[in-house]
Design an enzyme around this catalytic site. Structure first.
Site, PDB file in Angstrom:
ATOM      1  N   SER A 149       0.846  -1.192   0.000  1.00 23.17           N
ATOM      2  CA  SER A 149       0.000   0.000   0.000  1.00 23.17           C
ATOM      3  C   SER A 149       0.880   1.240   0.000  1.00 23.17           C
ATOM      4  O   SER A 149       1.955   1.251   0.614  1.00 23.17           O
ATOM      5  CB  SER A 149      -0.899  -0.001   1.240  1.00 23.17           C
ATOM      6  OG  SER A 149      -1.469   1.274   1.457  1.00 23.17           O
ATOM      7  N   GLU A 183      -6.844 -10.575  -7.392  1.00 22.32           N
ATOM      8  CA  GLU A 183      -7.931  -9.648  -7.698  1.00 22.32           C
ATOM      9  C   GLU A 183      -7.977  -9.326  -9.188  1.00 22.32           C
ATOM     10  O   GLU A 183      -9.062  -9.175  -9.762  1.00 22.32           O
ATOM     11  CB  GLU A 183      -7.767  -8.373  -6.870  1.00 22.32           C
ATOM     12  CG  GLU A 183      -8.028  -8.609  -5.385  1.00 22.32           C
ATOM     13  CD  GLU A 183      -7.678  -7.405  -4.521  1.00 22.32           C
ATOM     14  OE1 GLU A 183      -7.174  -6.401  -5.078  1.00 22.32           O
ATOM     15  OE2 GLU A 183      -7.908  -7.462  -3.301  1.00 22.32           O
TER      16      GLU A 183
END
Length: 456
Positions: A274, A287
């Site tokens: 992140s 994902e």
């Protein structure tokens, strides 16, 4: 190319909307392959002189080398890969190049090249799916004795072997392989020699060109041959269904890798961080596989909409047949490779899996089955008794395996003087010995059969 009929040239916008060379340049190898087969047949049938055929062959081989080294030049005025190759051939050998198009139209030419490309694409996919199957078999064999919760409605249902869970995806991939192989079998007929739509008056040997290109034979109807794109839809359909399977795998990895579950950890190779939260390990590869499935199935829908209302035979709408297949193939290939990498490098947290399997009274069905099998109690009654036992355990905050025979007797007097079954998760998994069940010996049988099937 078609200027003899027209006094003026196309507008710049017409050139742009009409040109397919920016994307159909991917067909260059297959187009040259088809042209070589065609010209050799023309010479063999004495439709063109052998000397001319030899010049054309040498020129096509030179173009193959040039494009291999330098890529395909893009000129919108030449419209497509077929005219791009023909123009370059003319530059190399002169007017003799014009004999190559004898008894051939761009309609059967592109149909042939596209079929060859899709066939090659299927072969690539089959090789990649085989790699993924082998990876799954390996992880299944490593984890036969690891127990995790099996879910229905994403609620804990019954404990299962992790090896068994992996092999469920192997079975999905088996069906995917079968669909791709079936699609390949259906497409493997040659449209070459059908010309524009009606065939030709030249004495062609269509069997010769079909065999030389690896087809099973020539297509039997010239109208169908130039206008059929079922093979592209078959490819996209098989890819879409397989992409859905990969998406389901990806979703489970995403769930399993989340902190509330903690069943697996993903490797750094297939994770990202992140920009603001230093602790994060995001399952972005999984994902993206999940997300790409939507784009792949979207390409199937796109081509179906192109083809849905076209009268026979060829219409320019069909120029839109290739981008959906090309994009889906690229995305699907990435998804297969990514899934193989993720599964191969997953770290399994067996303790957390077993803890999850032991929650939610996952062995309740084993108690009900025992009541039916050993005490001859009808299943619906056994279901009710077991439900009461679960309610007792829940109130006492104990596991089902800790319930006493006295407590069960108080629920139903028929449970008297008997030895209770093994209600541990290990006992439950081991008891599922029916064909296709999760018992370790059955899972080993599945894995051995799969290894034999995959040549391992």
């Amino acid at each position: 190319m078609w200027g003899g009929r027209f006094a003026g040239g196309p507008s710049s916008v017409m050139q742009e909307i009409n040109a397919s060379i920016p994307f159909d340049k991917r067909l260059w190898k297959q187009d040259i392959q088809g042209s070589l087969a065609h010209v050799k047949m023309l010479a063999k049938q004495d439709i063109i002189e052998s000397d001319d055929a030899n010049k054309i062959i040498v020129g096509l081989e030179q173009i193959f080398e040039e494009f291999s080294e330098n890529g395909v030049p893009v000129d919108l005025m030449l419209e497509d890969i077929h005219m791009t190759i023909e123009k370059r051939l003319t530059e190399i050998i002169g007017p003799t190049a014009g004999r190559l198009h004898t008894a051939r139209s761009r309609n059967d030419q592109v149909a042939t090249a596209f079929r060859l490309w899709v066939r090659d694409a299927i072969d690539e996919v089959l090789a990649s799916l085989h790699m993924l199957q082998c990876t799954i078999i390996g992880r299944a064999e490593e984890n036969i004795d690891v127990i995790l919760p099996g879910f229905t409605h994403l609620q804990v249902a019954q404990p299962v072997s992790l090896g068994h869970h992996f092999m469920a995806y192997y079975e999905m991939l088996r069906r995917d392989v079968d669909r791709f192989q079936s699609a390949r079998d259906r497409l493997n007929m040659s449209p070459l020699g059908s010309a524009a739509l009606a065939g030709t008056g030249f004495d062609l040997d269509r069997d010769m060109t079909a065999i030389s290109l690896g087809f099973d034979g020539p297509m039997s109807n010239s109208l169908d041959a130039v206008s059929d794109r079922d093979f592209a839809l078959d490819y996209l359909s098989a890819a879409s269904q397989s992409a859905l399977h990969l998406s389901r795998m990806a979703e489970e990895i995403i769930i399993w890798a989340s902190q509330p579950y903690g069943f697996v950890s993903m490797s750094d190779q297939w994770s990202t961080g992140s920009s603001i939260m230093p602790q994060k390990r995001n399952p972005d590869a999984a994902e993206l596989v999940r997300g790409h499935s939507g784009r792949i199935t979207g390409q199937l829908n796109a081509l179906m909409m192109v083809m849905k209302g076209l009268p026979l035979a060829y219409s320019k709408d069909m120029q839109n047949d290739k981008p959906p297949v090309f994009e889906a193939h690229d995305l699907f290939g990435l998804c297969i490779i990514s899934m193989s990498g993720m599964i191969e490098t997953l770290t399994v947290n067996a303790d957390n899996m077993r803890k999850g399997a032991n929650s939610g009274f996952s062995t309740a069905t084993d108690l009900a089955d025992w009541l039916v099998r050993d005490l001859n109690i009808p299943f619906r009654e056994a279901h009710h008794i077991t439900g009461a036992a679960v309610a007792h355990c829940e109130a006492q905050q104990i596991e089902l395996s800790q319930i006493s025979s006295e407590t069960l007797k108080s629920i139903d007097s028929r449970i008297d003087g008997v030895t209770l079954p093994d209600l541990s998760v290990e006992g439950s998994v081991s008891s599922r010995t029916s064909y296709g069940g999760t018992a370790p010996n059955r899972v080993r049988e599945m894995i051995q059969a799969a290894k034999k099937e995959c040549g391992l």
